[in-house]
Design a protein around this motif. Structure first.
Motif, PDB file in Angstrom:
ATOM      1  N   SER A  45       0.868  -1.184   0.000  1.00 36.74           N
ATOM      2  CA  SER A  45       0.000   0.000   0.000  1.00 36.74           C
ATOM      3  C   SER A  45       0.900   1.227   0.000  1.00 36.74           C
ATOM      4  O   SER A  45       2.065   1.158   0.395  1.00 36.74           O
ATOM      5  CB  SER A  45      -0.934   0.015   1.218  1.00 36.74           C
ATOM      6  OG  SER A  45      -0.207   0.053   2.432  1.00 36.74           O
ATOM      7  N   VAL A  46       0.355   2.362  -0.466  1.00 38.10           N
ATOM      8  CA  VAL A  46       1.178   3.554  -0.690  1.00 38.10           C
ATOM      9  C   VAL A  46       0.430   4.817  -0.274  1.00 38.10           C
ATOM     10  O   VAL A  46      -0.779   4.938  -0.522  1.00 38.10           O
ATOM     11  CB  VAL A  46       1.580   3.702  -2.173  1.00 38.10           C
ATOM     12  CG1 VAL A  46       2.486   4.919  -2.369  1.00 38.10           C
ATOM     13  CG2 VAL A  46       2.249   2.455  -2.698  1.00 38.10           C
ATOM     14  N   VAL A  47       1.161   5.754   0.349  1.00 38.34           N
ATOM     15  CA  VAL A  47       0.682   7.117   0.542  1.00 38.34           C
ATOM     16  C   VAL A  47       1.713   8.050  -0.093  1.00 38.34           C
ATOM     17  O   VAL A  47       2.889   8.024   0.284  1.00 38.34           O
ATOM     18  CB  VAL A  47       0.526   7.476   2.030  1.00 38.34           C
ATOM     19  CG1 VAL A  47       0.127   8.947   2.180  1.00 38.34           C
ATOM     20  CG2 VAL A  47      -0.489   6.589   2.698  1.00 38.34           C
ATOM     21  N   TYR A  48       1.275   8.835  -1.065  1.00 38.64           N
ATOM     22  CA  TYR A  48       2.143   9.837  -1.687  1.00 38.64           C
ATOM     23  C   TYR A  48       1.921  11.161  -0.971  1.00 38.64           C
ATOM     24  O   TYR A  48       0.924  11.842  -1.189  1.00 38.64           O
ATOM     25  CB  TYR A  48       1.833   9.967  -3.180  1.00 38.64           C
ATOM     26  CG  TYR A  48       2.073   8.704  -3.973  1.00 38.64           C
ATOM     27  CD1 TYR A  48       3.360   8.346  -4.351  1.00 38.64           C
ATOM     28  CD2 TYR A  48       1.020   7.860  -4.317  1.00 38.64           C
ATOM     29  CE1 TYR A  48       3.604   7.175  -5.072  1.00 38.64           C
ATOM     30  CE2 TYR A  48       1.245   6.688  -5.029  1.00 38.64           C
ATOM     31  CZ  TYR A  48       2.539   6.356  -5.406  1.00 38.64           C
ATOM     32  OH  TYR A  48       2.767   5.195  -6.115  1.00 38.64           O
ATOM     33  N   MET A  49       2.857  11.518  -0.105  1.00 39.50           N
ATOM     34  CA  MET A  49       2.655  12.688   0.732  1.00 39.50           C
ATOM     35  C   MET A  49       2.536  13.972  -0.075  1.00 39.50           C
ATOM     36  O   MET A  49       1.889  14.927   0.360  1.00 39.50           O
ATOM     37  CB  MET A  49       3.805  12.819   1.739  1.00 39.50           C
ATOM     38  CG  MET A  49       3.840  11.721   2.789  1.00 39.50           C
ATOM     39  SD  MET A  49       2.368  11.686   3.843  1.00 39.50           S
ATOM     40  CE  MET A  49       2.554  13.242   4.724  1.00 39.50           C
ATOM     41  N   ASP A  50       3.163  14.027  -1.249  1.00 34.83           N
ATOM     42  CA  ASP A  50       3.135  15.255  -2.050  1.00 34.83           C
ATOM     43  C   ASP A  50       2.083  15.237  -3.143  1.00 34.83           C
ATOM     44  O   ASP A  50       2.100  16.075  -4.038  1.00 34.83           O
ATOM     45  CB  ASP A  50       4.515  15.523  -2.661  1.00 34.83           C
ATOM     46  CG  ASP A  50       4.963  14.410  -3.611  1.00 34.83           C
ATOM     47  OD1 ASP A  50       4.293  13.355  -3.643  1.00 34.83           O
ATOM     48  OD2 ASP A  50       5.980  14.596  -4.312  1.00 34.83           O
ATOM     49  N   ASP A  51       1.142  14.287  -3.074  1.00 33.29           N
ATOM     50  CA  ASP A  51       0.045  14.249  -4.052  1.00 33.29           C
ATOM     51  C   ASP A  51      -0.766  15.540  -3.931  1.00 33.29           C
ATOM     52  O   ASP A  51      -1.329  15.815  -2.861  1.00 33.29           O
ATOM     53  CB  ASP A  51      -0.855  13.038  -3.777  1.00 33.29           C
ATOM     54  CG  ASP A  51      -1.943  12.854  -4.823  1.00 33.29           C
ATOM     55  OD1 ASP A  51      -2.296  13.830  -5.520  1.00 33.29           O
ATOM     56  OD2 ASP A  51      -2.464  11.726  -4.939  1.00 33.29           O
ATOM     57  N   PRO A  52      -0.832  16.371  -4.981  1.00 35.91           N
ATOM     58  CA  PRO A  52      -1.530  17.666  -4.882  1.00 35.91           C
ATOM     59  C   PRO A  52      -2.988  17.536  -4.458  1.00 35.91           C
ATOM     60  O   PRO A  52      -3.545  18.450  -3.851  1.00 35.91           O
ATOM     61  CB  PRO A  52      -1.438  18.241  -6.311  1.00 35.91           C
ATOM     62  CG  PRO A  52      -0.282  17.534  -6.929  1.00 35.91           C
ATOM     63  CD  PRO A  52      -0.248  16.172  -6.318  1.00 35.91           C
ATOM     64  N   ARG A  53      -3.600  16.380  -4.749  1.00 36.33           N
ATOM     65  CA  ARG A  53      -5.014  16.195  -4.411  1.00 36.33           C
ATOM     66  C   ARG A  53      -5.235  15.966  -2.919  1.00 36.33           C
ATOM     67  O   ARG A  53      -6.352  16.170  -2.422  1.00 36.33           O
ATOM     68  CB  ARG A  53      -5.589  15.004  -5.199  1.00 36.33           C
ATOM     69  CG  ARG A  53      -5.550  15.178  -6.707  1.00 36.33           C
ATOM     70  CD  ARG A  53      -5.814  13.867  -7.411  1.00 36.33           C
ATOM     71  NE  ARG A  53      -4.777  12.875  -7.104  1.00 36.33           N
ATOM     72  CZ  ARG A  53      -4.766  11.634  -7.602  1.00 36.33           C
ATOM     73  NH1 ARG A  53      -5.747  11.234  -8.406  1.00 36.33           N
ATOM     74  NH2 ARG A  53      -3.792  10.802  -7.285  1.00 36.33           N
ATOM     75  N   SER A  54      -4.175  15.553  -2.220  1.00 32.88           N
ATOM     76  CA  SER A  54      -4.377  15.215  -0.810  1.00 32.88           C
ATOM     77  C   SER A  54      -3.274  15.729   0.100  1.00 32.88           C
ATOM     78  O   SER A  54      -3.228  15.368   1.274  1.00 32.88           O
ATOM     79  CB  SER A  54      -4.480  13.685  -0.663  1.00 32.88           C
ATOM     80  OG  SER A  54      -3.322  13.056  -1.176  1.00 32.88           O
ATOM     81  N   VAL A  55      -2.384  16.576  -0.428  1.00 30.47           N
ATOM     82  CA  VAL A  55      -1.234  16.972   0.367  1.00 30.47           C
ATOM     83  C   VAL A  55      -1.647  17.696   1.652  1.00 30.47           C
ATOM     84  O   VAL A  55      -1.057  17.459   2.724  1.00 30.47           O
ATOM     85  CB  VAL A  55      -0.258  17.834  -0.470  1.00 30.47           C
ATOM     86  CG1 VAL A  55      -0.903  19.135  -0.920  1.00 30.47           C
ATOM     87  CG2 VAL A  55       1.038  18.093   0.309  1.00 30.47           C
TER      88      VAL A  55
END
Length: 426
Positions: A45-55
């Motif tokens: 599983s992954v969390v992209y901390m810099d994802d603009p949609r959820s940062v």
């Protein structure tokens, strides 16, 4: 979460081993070197901390309820974790309670600018994996006929090398080991390397420590660094180089702060000095040797392309040395080793000393090629070997001249290996 078109990396095996040993594995290295792509192959599983949609929500939960970020199928990847430094202590606390290895993978392309938010070192819970741009073996530009392990084992060699012409080595030096360039045209790949440097001097270097950096000064400093790579150069030398166009506030401390910022984003990776036991008392230079993490950064900083290198073989030799050091570092770490530089007060040098954790070591000279240069490198290696006190430390496991060009990898009658870079692997 494996990708079908993924190019295997040497770090894959290191990551797998560390996940078996530690609760959290931190993968650090420069942007665009493939950290996230490699981590994704192992993550469930992954969390992209810099994802603009959820940062914004990611940062909010990292601050108020970090378990929202940390909970998920394991190994769970937290990409660009340094955006929320509090996750470090939260992860340490969480894996301590879970009591299982292989829980989290953190990837980061910078050291957090504010380390005051981290209270625990992570000892016993965290392991660190360093990733660099691709070696020639990983990018498919080496046939891998010679392993570093075989050199340490003292094996005889008679191996065909791809025998890249010098213009191909010049291109590979300027292209660098960035995975994203491999599918591009040559012109586009070279443009991407230049764009990479443009971004780090105009944006990333300021983010490294949260202070605004002057882009023009950062650019000039990178050029000065490129001119002195492979040398043990003090800050005062850079000051002299930059003095004609200095900032009003420029000082040696200013230059040091810029260099430190480049180190925090893994652009610069200097090489520590090696200090062996010698038969006679000889003062050994202990200053670090200046290097970039990839030769393309130096080429782009100097505004040089492959044809420029072919017209200036002295500069090409310096940049090729950076390429070879990049590859040797990756191959050495796969064997639990590190790469050092030797220089004494009499000017005797060794470009790379590969020292393993078990005490074994190898001596390496780096040359563009040609019989004269190979002879010079071999003579240098034998001279250094003769100075080492083998009653206090073991003999070198091998001596090798790593070359840019050459049809064969082989072992000479005097025991010195000649290994074209296009035949080398871990």
């Amino acid at each position: 979460m494996q990708e079908s078109n993924y190019k295997n990396r040497i770090a894959d095996k290191i990551l797998a081993e560390q996940l078996e040993a530690s609760g959290v594995v931190l993968i650090q290295g420069p942007k665009w070197c493939g950290k996230t792509t490699t981590a994704v192959q192992r993550a469930k599983s992954v969390v992209y901390m810099d994802d603009p949609r959820s940062v914004k929500s990611n940062l909010y939960f990292a601050d108020t309820n970090p378990n929202v970020i940390l909970d998920g199928d394991t190994p769970r990847l937290i990409d660009e974790w340094q955006l929320a430094p509090k996750l470090w202590d939260a992860a340490r606390f969480e894996v301590s309670h879970r009591g299982l290895p292989g829980q989290l993978i953190f990837t980061g392309s910078a050291v957090p600018p504010n380390m005051s938010e981290i209270y625990h070192s992570g000892a016993g819970r965290f392991a660190r994996v360093v990733m660099r741009p691709m070696t020639l073996w990983e990018s498919g530009d080496s046939n891998g006929g010679v392993s570093l392990k075989s050199l340490f084992n003292g094996e005889d060699l008679a191996v065909l090398s791809p025998d890249h012409p010098l213009d191909e080595i010049a291109y590979l030096t300027c292209r660098g080991g960035w995975p994203g360039t491999l599918l591009l045209s040559r012109k586009a790949a070279l443009r991407q390397a230049a764009n990479y440097v443009d971004i780090i001097i105009n944006y990333d270097v300021s983010r490294a420590d949260g202070s605004n950096k002057d882009a023009e000064f950062a650019s000039r400093l990178l050029r000065a660094y490129a001119r002195h790579q492979g040398g043990q150069v003090p800050i005062s030398t850079f000051y002299t180089d930059l003095e004609t166009n200095k900032l009003a506030s420029m000082s040696e401390d200013t230059i040091a702060s810029y260099i430190n910022a480049f180190k925090k984003i893994f652009t610069i990776e200097d090489m520590p000095a090696w200090n062996p036991n010698l038969r006679s008392k000889t003062a050994i230079r202990t200053s670090d040797t200046r290097y970039f993490v990839d030769p393309s950064i130096a080429a782009a900083a100097l505004g040089l392309g492959p044809n420029d290198l072919l017209n200036d073989l002295e500069t090409m030799g310096l940049l090729f040395e950076t390429l070879a050091v990049r590859d040797l570092r990756v191959y050495a770490e796969a064997m639990d080793g590190k790469v050092y530089h030797y220089r004494d007060k009499n000017g005797l040098e060794c470009d790379a000393v590969i020292h393993l954790r078990n005490g074994k070591y190898g001596l390496v000279e780096i040359k563009l090629g040609g019989d004269t240069h190979i002879e010079e490198g071999a003579a240098n290696l034998k001279k250094l070997r003769g100075k080492i006190d083998t009653e206090k430390m073991q003999e070198p496991s091998f001596m090798a001249v790593v070359t840019a060009v050459g049809k064969y990898a082989f072992r000479r009658a005097d025991g010195v290996y000649v290994v074209p870079i296009g035949s080398l692997k871990d």
